[in-house]
Scaffold this motif. Structure first.
Motif, PDB file in Angstrom:
ATOM      1  N   HIS A   4      -6.916  46.125  37.273  1.00  0.00           N
ATOM      2  CA  HIS A   4      -5.552  45.620  37.481  1.00  0.00           C
ATOM      3  C   HIS A   4      -4.917  45.102  36.185  1.00  0.00           C
ATOM      4  CE1 HIS A   4      -7.632  41.704  37.740  1.00  0.00           C
ATOM      5  NE2 HIS A   4      -6.470  41.201  37.375  1.00  0.00           N
ATOM      6  N   VAL A   5      -5.722  44.922  35.142  1.00  0.00           N
ATOM      7  CA  VAL A   5      -5.184  44.521  33.844  1.00  0.00           C
ATOM      8  C   VAL A   5      -4.889  45.746  32.995  1.00  0.00           C
ATOM      9  CG1 VAL A   5      -5.715  43.290  31.697  1.00  0.00           C
ATOM     10  CG2 VAL A   5      -6.343  42.284  33.896  1.00  0.00           C
ATOM     11  N   SER A   6      -5.755  46.740  33.060  1.00  0.00           N
ATOM     12  CA  SER A   6      -5.584  47.917  32.205  1.00  0.00           C
ATOM     13  C   SER A   6      -4.544  48.903  32.733  1.00  0.00           C
ATOM     14  CB  SER A   6      -6.924  48.634  32.012  1.00  0.00           C
ATOM     15  OG  SER A   6      -7.429  49.087  33.243  1.00  0.00           O
ATOM     16  N   GLU A   7      -4.241  48.859  34.024  1.00  0.00           N
ATOM     17  CA  GLU A   7      -3.191  49.745  34.559  1.00  0.00           C
ATOM     18  C   GLU A   7      -2.416  49.029  35.654  1.00  0.00           C
ATOM     19  OE1 GLU A   7      -4.883  52.530  38.036  1.00  0.00           O
ATOM     20  OE2 GLU A   7      -5.751  52.948  36.066  1.00  0.00           O
ATOM     21  N   MET A   8      -1.139  49.334  35.737  1.00  0.00           N
ATOM     22  CA  MET A   8      -0.301  48.672  36.725  1.00  0.00           C
ATOM     23  C   MET A   8      -0.638  49.154  38.132  1.00  0.00           C
ATOM     24  SD  MET A   8       3.808  48.485  37.393  1.00  0.00           S
ATOM     25  CE  MET A   8       4.200  48.226  35.708  1.00  0.00           C
ATOM     26  N   GLN A   9      -0.786  48.199  39.034  1.00  0.00           N
ATOM     27  CA  GLN A   9      -0.995  48.482  40.446  1.00  0.00           C
ATOM     28  C   GLN A   9       0.121  47.760  41.201  1.00  0.00           C
ATOM     29  OE1 GLN A   9      -4.969  47.041  41.103  1.00  0.00           O
ATOM     30  NE2 GLN A   9      -5.891  48.782  40.078  1.00  0.00           N
ATOM     31  N   PRO A  10       1.243  48.431  41.435  1.00  0.00           N
ATOM     32  CA  PRO A  10       2.418  47.749  41.985  1.00  0.00           C
ATOM     33  C   PRO A  10       2.177  47.054  43.319  1.00  0.00           C
ATOM     34  CG  PRO A  10       2.891  50.077  41.560  1.00  0.00           C
ATOM     35  CD  PRO A  10       1.481  49.824  41.177  1.00  0.00           C
ATOM     36  N   ASP A  11       1.229  47.545  44.125  1.00  0.00           N
ATOM     37  CA  ASP A  11       0.975  46.893  45.414  1.00  0.00           C
ATOM     38  C   ASP A  11       0.532  45.438  45.257  1.00  0.00           C
ATOM     39  OD1 ASP A  11       1.692  48.864  47.275  1.00  0.00           O
ATOM     40  OD2 ASP A  11      -0.184  49.926  46.917  1.00  0.00           O
ATOM     41  N   ARG A  12      -0.054  45.106  44.114  1.00  0.00           N
ATOM     42  CA  ARG A  12      -0.450  43.713  43.861  1.00  0.00           C
ATOM     43  C   ARG A  12       0.766  42.796  43.786  1.00  0.00           C
ATOM     44  NH1 ARG A  12      -5.319  42.225  41.772  1.00  0.00           N
ATOM     45  NH2 ARG A  12      -4.363  40.652  40.450  1.00  0.00           N
ATOM     46  N   TYR A  13       1.930  43.352  43.485  1.00  0.00           N
ATOM     47  CA  TYR A  13       3.139  42.554  43.275  1.00  0.00           C
ATOM     48  C   TYR A  13       4.199  42.851  44.332  1.00  0.00           C
ATOM     49  CZ  TYR A  13       0.554  42.565  38.971  1.00  0.00           C
ATOM     50  OH  TYR A  13      -0.460  42.488  38.066  1.00  0.00           O
ATOM     51  N   ARG A  14       3.763  43.347  45.459  1.00  0.00           N
ATOM     52  CA  ARG A  14       4.681  43.696  46.550  1.00  0.00           C
ATOM     53  C   ARG A  14       5.559  42.507  46.939  1.00  0.00           C
ATOM     54  NH1 ARG A  14       4.118  47.741  50.527  1.00  0.00           N
ATOM     55  NH2 ARG A  14       5.556  47.379  52.237  1.00  0.00           N
ATOM     56  N   ASP A  15       4.969  41.316  46.990  1.00  0.00           N
ATOM     57  CA  ASP A  15       5.727  40.125  47.371  1.00  0.00           C
ATOM     58  C   ASP A  15       6.849  39.822  46.375  1.00  0.00           C
ATOM     59  OD1 ASP A  15       3.695  39.502  45.493  1.00  0.00           O
ATOM     60  OD2 ASP A  15       3.796  37.383  46.010  1.00  0.00           O
ATOM     61  N   VAL A  16       6.646  40.131  45.098  1.00  0.00           N
ATOM     62  CA  VAL A  16       7.686  39.928  44.084  1.00  0.00           C
ATOM     63  C   VAL A  16       8.885  40.822  44.396  1.00  0.00           C
ATOM     64  CG1 VAL A  16       8.234  40.192  41.630  1.00  0.00           C
ATOM     65  CG2 VAL A  16       6.015  39.266  42.313  1.00  0.00           C
ATOM     66  N   ALA A  17       8.627  42.082  44.690  1.00  0.00           N
ATOM     67  CA  ALA A  17       9.713  43.012  45.024  1.00  0.00           C
ATOM     68  C   ALA A  17      10.400  42.593  46.319  1.00  0.00           C
ATOM     69  CB  ALA A  17       9.171  44.433  45.147  1.00  0.00           C
ATOM     70  N   GLU A  18       9.613  42.178  47.308  1.00  0.00           N
ATOM     71  CA  GLU A  18      10.206  41.756  48.586  1.00  0.00           C
ATOM     72  C   GLU A  18      11.141  40.571  48.392  1.00  0.00           C
ATOM     73  OE1 GLU A  18       6.757  41.055  50.988  1.00  0.00           O
ATOM     74  OE2 GLU A  18       6.672  43.130  51.679  1.00  0.00           O
ATOM     75  N   ARG A  19      10.708  39.587  47.603  1.00  0.00           N
ATOM     76  CA  ARG A  19      11.558  38.414  47.361  1.00  0.00           C
ATOM     77  C   ARG A  19      12.853  38.808  46.659  1.00  0.00           C
ATOM     78  NH1 ARG A  19       6.704  35.717  45.955  1.00  0.00           N
ATOM     79  NH2 ARG A  19       7.202  36.001  43.762  1.00  0.00           N
ATOM     80  N   TYR A  20      12.771  39.698  45.689  1.00  0.00           N
ATOM     81  CA  TYR A  20      13.981  40.120  44.984  1.00  0.00           C
ATOM     82  C   TYR A  20      14.904  40.887  45.926  1.00  0.00           C
ATOM     83  CZ  TYR A  20      17.226  41.817  41.591  1.00  0.00           C
ATOM     84  OH  TYR A  20      18.388  42.074  40.925  1.00  0.00           O
ATOM     85  N   LEU A  21      14.341  41.788  46.721  1.00  0.00           N
ATOM     86  CA  LEU A  21      15.159  42.616  47.606  1.00  0.00           C
ATOM     87  C   LEU A  21      15.777  41.826  48.759  1.00  0.00           C
ATOM     88  CD1 LEU A  21      12.997  45.844  47.598  1.00  0.00           C
ATOM     89  CD2 LEU A  21      15.281  45.560  46.600  1.00  0.00           C
ATOM     90  N   GLU A  22      15.236  40.650  49.078  1.00  0.00           N
ATOM     91  CA  GLU A  22      15.866  39.806  50.102  1.00  0.00           C
ATOM     92  C   GLU A  22      17.277  39.405  49.656  1.00  0.00           C
ATOM     93  OE1 GLU A  22      13.366  36.460  50.865  1.00  0.00           O
ATOM     94  OE2 GLU A  22      11.840  37.669  51.868  1.00  0.00           O
ATOM     95  N   ASP A  23      17.415  39.095  48.379  1.00  0.00           N
ATOM     96  CA  ASP A  23      18.719  38.667  47.854  1.00  0.00           C
ATOM     97  C   ASP A  23      19.590  39.835  47.404  1.00  0.00           C
ATOM     98  OD1 ASP A  23      18.004  36.005  48.242  1.00  0.00           O
ATOM     99  OD2 ASP A  23      17.126  35.841  46.240  1.00  0.00           O
ATOM    100  N   HIS A  24      18.953  40.935  47.002  1.00  0.00           N
ATOM    101  CA  HIS A  24      19.670  42.107  46.477  1.00  0.00           C
ATOM    102  C   HIS A  24      19.090  43.369  47.133  1.00  0.00           C
ATOM    103  CE1 HIS A  24      21.025  39.345  43.323  1.00  0.00           C
ATOM    104  NE2 HIS A  24      19.766  38.964  43.234  1.00  0.00           N
ATOM    105  N   PRO A  25      19.437  43.648  48.380  1.00  0.00           N
ATOM    106  CA  PRO A  25      18.753  44.699  49.140  1.00  0.00           C
ATOM    107  C   PRO A  25      18.874  46.123  48.590  1.00  0.00           C
ATOM    108  CG  PRO A  25      20.604  43.802  50.386  1.00  0.00           C
ATOM    109  CD  PRO A  25      20.454  42.966  49.166  1.00  0.00           C
ATOM    110  N   ASP A  26      19.865  46.413  47.781  1.00  0.00           N
ATOM    111  CA  ASP A  26      20.032  47.778  47.274  1.00  0.00           C
ATOM    112  C   ASP A  26      19.742  47.916  45.784  1.00  0.00           C
ATOM    113  OD1 ASP A  26      20.752  48.714  49.757  1.00  0.00           O
ATOM    114  OD2 ASP A  26      22.881  48.337  49.435  1.00  0.00           O
ATOM    115  N   ASP A  27      19.170  46.920  45.177  1.00  0.00           N
ATOM    116  CA  ASP A  27      18.972  46.919  43.727  1.00  0.00           C
ATOM    117  C   ASP A  27      17.568  47.371  43.352  1.00  0.00           C
ATOM    118  OD1 ASP A  27      19.263  46.625  41.042  1.00  0.00           O
ATOM    119  OD2 ASP A  27      20.108  44.604  41.153  1.00  0.00           O
TER     120      ASP A  27
END
Length: 85
Positions: A4-27
């Motif tokens: 998880h350090v040597s390559e990006m695994q976006p599923d680890r940060y799913r909550d980050v995307a969810e929080r952003y999309l709550e405020d900006h659903p189409d961004d």
């Protein structure tokens, strides 16, 4: 070095995307950037904690991945990314 350090695994940060999309659903673009920043911060902290140098002889040892725009679109069904201009 853990995977998880040597390559990006976006599923680890799913909550980050969810929080952003709550405020900006189409961004799609900035949701992907939020995931990208979270990954880079975690990688930076891990490397600092383990006293590993990212740059050796002026060269980046890991490279920098692109923001996971396609992953955000597929995972959350957001529209095509509008690149800031």
């Amino acid at each position: 070095m853990p995977q998880h350090v040597s390559e990006m695994q976006p599923d680890r940060y799913r909550d980050v995307a969810e929080r952003y999309l709550e405020d900006h659903p189409d961004d799609t673009f900035w949701a992907a950037m939020a995931v990208w920043r979270a990954y880079l911060a975690e990688r930076r902290d891990w490397m600092r904690d383990h006293q590993m140098r990212r740059y050796v002889d002026g060269r980046d040892t890991l490279g920098t991945p692109r923001p996971p725009v396609a992953w955000v679109r597929l995972t959350f069904g957001t529209p095509e990314a509008r690149w800031p201009g």
